[in-house]
Scaffold this motif. Structure first.
Motif: not given
Length: 254
Positions: A173-181, A194-203, A242-249
């Motif tokens: 699960g990846i959130g806001g931290a990745v946006t920092y340089d 692999p993109l099929e194991w990635l999820l997006l989040e905010t916390d 589309s891929t991260t949404t499919a992963n979460a579903i």
């Protein structure tokens, strides 16, 4: 507009009391129409259940967070299975290990974590895990118990630790931290995994990204995470969405 799922947002937090309707509308306007809302202790299970019942697209998870170990009792653990069965749970969470914060009983953390992992396995539910300075032990525990699926949210480990996790069926699960340089390690992981194991989040309301530093975080801001991942991987935003949404579903059986 992308179809996004915020896979980790504490939307029952009191910081959203004053503008909850507007916050949800901003999320929808940004393309975020589903949310996973994990509980942290027995005291907020009702609030999570009530919010998810009232808000279409919000899905609850119930568990006992390691940061609040001192307030967790065995009776709370005894109640957990009935909440998973009867309250629409899509996961057991937020659970895990935290060896960063001083004063937390590590033995008690381990006992609570393992019992909740077994409960998740018995209920055929994924787990939403917190791991801070505890990645190696978390990986070892998951491997020893076996047969689990889930996500390490707000991942901050190494590329090798990420590989070990998704080889066992655990998402990152990846959130806001990745946006920092300066977040070089997590950026390398996101760019190569692999993109099929990635999820997006905010916390949300915690861990805002670089564009909202110092502000309350909220689900609409997940588009900054999406944009950063797209740039790091040199892949169109639509494909990441589309891929991260499919992963979460798939993971949460939505």
């Amino acid at each position: 507009m992308p179809d996004l799922i915020d896979t980790h947002a504490h939307l029952d937090d009191h910081s959203f009391d004053a503008d909850g309707d507007a916050m949800f509308q901003r999320a929808r306007d940004a393309g975020v129409r589903r949310w996973i809302v994990p509980a942290i202790d027995r005291g907020n299970w009702e609030a999570v259940e009530r919010l998810c019942r009232m808000r279409e697209g919000a899905h609850p998870a119930y568990g006992l967070h390691p940061l609040f170990t001192a307030g967790h009792h065995d009776t709370h653990m005894d109640e957990l299975p009935s909440w998973l069965d009867g309250k629409g749970a899509v996961a057991v969470g937020e659970i895990g290990l935290d060896f960063y914060v001083e004063g937390l009983d590590p033995a008690r953390q381990r006992a609570l974590f393992e019992r909740q992992l077994h409960i998740a396995k018995e209920h055929d539910l994924p787990v939403i895990m917190h791991a801070r300075r505890a990645f190696e032990e978390t990986i070892h525990t998951l491997r020893r118990i076996g047969g689990l699926r889930g996500v390490i949210h707000s991942f901050s480990g190494s590329e090798e630790q990420a590989r070990q996790l998704f080889s066992m069926g655990i998402h990152i699960g990846i959130g806001g931290a990745v946006t920092y340089d300066r977040a070089n390690r997590i950026r390398r992981t996101v760019a190569s995994m692999p993109l099929e194991w990635l999820l997006l989040e905010t916390d949300a309301p915690d861990q805002p990204g670089a564009h909202h530093h110092g502000r309350r975080n909220e689900p609409a801001f997940i588009v900054d995470v999406l944009d950063t991942v797209s740039k790091l991987r040199d892949v169109p935003i639509e494909e990441i969405a589309s891929t991260t949404t499919a992963n979460a579903i798939r993971l949460f059986n939505l």
